[in-house]
Design a protein around this motif. Structure first.
Motif, PDB file in Angstrom:
ATOM      1  N   SER A  39       0.968  -1.293   0.118  1.00 35.20           N
ATOM      2  CA  SER A  39       0.042   0.068  -0.027  1.00 35.20           C
ATOM      3  C   SER A  39       0.949   1.144  -0.044  1.00 35.20           C
ATOM      4  O   SER A  39       0.554   2.180  -0.840  1.00 35.20           O
ATOM      5  CB  SER A  39      -0.873  -0.058   1.253  1.00 35.20           C
ATOM      6  N   GLY A  40       1.941   1.245   0.889  1.00 41.08           N
ATOM      7  CA  GLY A  40       2.738   2.390   0.898  1.00 41.08           C
ATOM      8  C   GLY A  40       3.621   2.642  -0.557  1.00 41.08           C
ATOM      9  O   GLY A  40       3.727   3.708  -0.662  1.00 41.08           O
ATOM     10  N   ASN A  41       4.130   1.670  -1.031  1.00 40.30           N
ATOM     11  CA  ASN A  41       4.681   1.795  -2.126  1.00 40.30           C
ATOM     12  C   ASN A  41       3.717   2.163  -3.412  1.00 40.30           C
ATOM     13  O   ASN A  41       4.157   3.022  -4.115  1.00 40.30           O
ATOM     14  CB  ASN A  41       5.306   0.463  -2.856  1.00 40.30           C
ATOM     15  N   SER A  42       2.523   1.810  -3.366  1.00 38.75           N
ATOM     16  CA  SER A  42       1.422   2.260  -4.345  1.00 38.75           C
ATOM     17  C   SER A  42       1.333   3.704  -4.208  1.00 38.75           C
ATOM     18  O   SER A  42       0.969   4.335  -5.226  1.00 38.75           O
ATOM     19  CB  SER A  42       0.129   1.313  -4.485  1.00 38.75           C
ATOM     20  N   PHE A  43       0.977   4.135  -2.847  1.00 40.40           N
ATOM     21  CA  PHE A  43       0.904   5.326  -2.620  1.00 40.40           C
ATOM     22  C   PHE A  43       1.941   6.220  -2.966  1.00 40.40           C
ATOM     23  O   PHE A  43       1.463   7.544  -3.780  1.00 40.40           O
ATOM     24  CB  PHE A  43       0.319   5.736  -1.183  1.00 40.40           C
ATOM     25  N   LEU A  44       3.296   5.757  -2.784  1.00 36.66           N
ATOM     26  CA  LEU A  44       4.364   6.748  -3.283  1.00 36.66           C
ATOM     27  C   LEU A  44       4.095   6.771  -5.003  1.00 36.66           C
ATOM     28  O   LEU A  44       4.669   7.952  -5.281  1.00 36.66           O
ATOM     29  CB  LEU A  44       5.444   6.045  -2.710  1.00 36.66           C
ATOM     30  N   SER A  45       4.092   5.962  -5.598  1.00 36.73           N
ATOM     31  CA  SER A  45       4.193   5.806  -7.078  1.00 36.73           C
ATOM     32  C   SER A  45       2.856   6.930  -7.414  1.00 36.73           C
ATOM     33  O   SER A  45       3.218   7.420  -8.540  1.00 36.73           O
ATOM     34  CB  SER A  45       3.745   4.402  -7.511  1.00 36.73           C
ATOM     35  N   MET A  46       1.860   6.906  -6.803  1.00 37.41           N
ATOM     36  CA  MET A  46       0.774   7.989  -7.239  1.00 37.41           C
ATOM     37  C   MET A  46       1.232   9.274  -6.920  1.00 37.41           C
ATOM     38  O   MET A  46       0.976  10.007  -7.599  1.00 37.41           O
ATOM     39  CB  MET A  46      -0.699   7.299  -6.231  1.00 37.41           C
TER      40      MET A  46
END
Length: 463
Positions: A396-403
């Protein structure tokens, strides 16, 4: 306990999968950069003002940012191969639509569709490698795949400049077709359709709130200098985006199934990293759009020469890779990010000292130094942001950073385009160089805000 070596080479049975994911990564990385040098020629062909063409970049990047949260859920629900196949088909067909566009409105429509496909390519491809390739070979596989992501930005601006001179701007999209067809064929050979047995219900209301927030703020900034829209319209869009952000913040705190739970931000380092990433990337991500425009519109360079001038920036990025970790180990995250953030801002602002008469070697050196500093900034920020996340929050943290990274690029390009247009009105079209110079100074000054954010990193943050 026996520990397996962490750098095993990728075995032959997995190389076709790595090749497939590399195709998707290359297409996505290439398309983010190849358009930049072609914008003035595209504007002339479509009877548009070159200074109003930032929407072509914003439309693509913003749709990528908006659709990143869909990638993981789609892959779990419908299978990795089905999702990847769909994304590469969407991306390829949208590329054809872009090439056939007869107006800016048509081009923007297909750029949005292209961004939807592009948003799924890299996350789903990376997920496929994570689930299929043994962990001891994963690092080697990721290193091989990352080469495709480096080649795209390296050749993108030059290839775009050459294509618009040797053929027409339509070819910057048509070159995606053979790569897309190859990817479609290889998908069925190389990628299994792995699904998850239990998939949580998709947080549709949270997704809509995030889309409204991102689109409202980005388009509000982009339309700020538009003669067709009133100031109230732009301010209204930004306010809608901010309200949606506020509602999502409450939603993330109360909804058990939220795409990104508020508990992510209980980690202080992660919170600082996310906010720092957002502001630091506004200037750095705007330059690949702004510099080719300035070189052609203000300084009169040809598209091909403009593309060649962008190569030192990518080479600087490559040169910086081996020195990043030793620097962080020697000085720590806080000192590296504080000093480097100010250096990046100074480097961006100092580009305002360049003119059409600046020697090519000096300009190339300037771009090379910016590439080094910008790469050091991005890698340091990303590593800091993710390093302390619990395993349960890593995805979840990696996806939010990518976004956030893509959203910052979208807002950065929109802000750069708006500032250039506002300063052009202020100085007059005869002083177009002054408009670009003032924009660069403003973008550089944003890094002062970012330095204040990184000041909050604890002094003895472990590596």
């Amino acid at each position: 306990m026996n520990v397996s070596p962490s750098h095993q080479a990728v075995q032959p049975e997995y190389r076709l999968l790595v090749f497939l994911v590399s195709i998707g990564f290359f297409m996505q990385a290439l398309d983010t950069t190849i358009v930049n040098t072609a914008l003035p020629i595209m504007a002339k062909s479509l009877n548009e003002n070159p200074l109003h063409m930032h929407s072509v970049v914003v439309a693509y990047v913003l749709s990528v940012a908006a659709c990143i949260p869909l990638s993981g859920w789609f892959a779990d629900r419908f299978g990795i191969r089905n999702t990847y196949f769909s994304s590469i088909v969407i991306f390829t067909l949208a590329s054809l639509g872009c090439a056939l566009s007869q107006s800016l409105e048509q081009l923007l429509f297909f750029r949005v569709i292209q961004g939807i496909g592009g948003a799924l390519l890299l996350p789903v491809g990376r997920l496929a490698m994570l689930k299929v390739i043994p962990r001891v070979q994963f690092l080697s596989a990721m290193s091989l795949m990352s080469l495709a992501g480096l080649i795209g930005p390296l050749i993108g601006p030059t290839l775009g400049g050459w294509l618009v001179e040797a053929a027409t701007w339509h070819w910057i999209f048509l070159i995606n077709l053979p790569m897309g067809l190859l990817g479609i064929f290889v998908t069925f050979k190389a990628m299994p359709n792995i699904k998850e047995a239990q998939v949580k219900k998709f947080d549709f209301s949270g997704f809509i709130l995030l889309v409204v927030a991102m689109v409202g703020i980005s388009l509000g900034i982009e339309k700020f200098s538009s003669a067709q829209n009133s100031l109230g319209f732009s301010v209204g869009l930004i306010l809608i985006g901010l309200v949606a952000t506020g509602i999502y913040t409450y939603h993330a705190h109360t909804h058990q199934n939220a795409l990104f739970r508020s508990t992510l931000f209980e980690n202080k380092i992660y919170a600082i990293g996310i906010i720092g990433n957002f502001f630091a990337r506004l200037g750095g991500n705007a330059l690949p759009f702004l510099l080719p425009l300035m070189l052609q519109v203000a300084f009169g360079f040809s598209p091909l020469v403009t593309g060649l001038m962008m190569i030192p920036t990518v080479l600087g990025s490559l040169v910086s890779k081996p020195i990043i970790r030793p620097l962080i180990q020697r000085f720590g995250y806080r000192q590296v990010l504080l000093v480097n953030t100010l250096l990046v801002g100074t480097c961006i602002a100092s580009l305002a000292l360049t003119t059409a008469d600046t020697p090519l070697w000096l300009r190339a050196l300037h771009f090379f130094i910016f590439g080094i500093l910008n790469s050091l900034q991005f890698v340091s920020m990303n590593t800091l942001t993710l390093k302390d996340l619990a395993q349960s929050q890593a995805s979840s943290g990696n996806s939010f950073l990518s976004m956030i990274m893509m959203l910052s690029m979208s807002i950065g390009v929109a802000l750069a385009g708006t500032l250039v247009n506002l300063f052009t009105v202020y100085y007059g079209t005869a002083q177009i160089t002054a408009a670009f110079h003032s924009t660069l100074i403003c973008l550089g000054c944003i890094n002062l805000i970012t330095a204040c954010i990184f000041w909050r990193i604890p002094r003895h943050t472990p590596i």
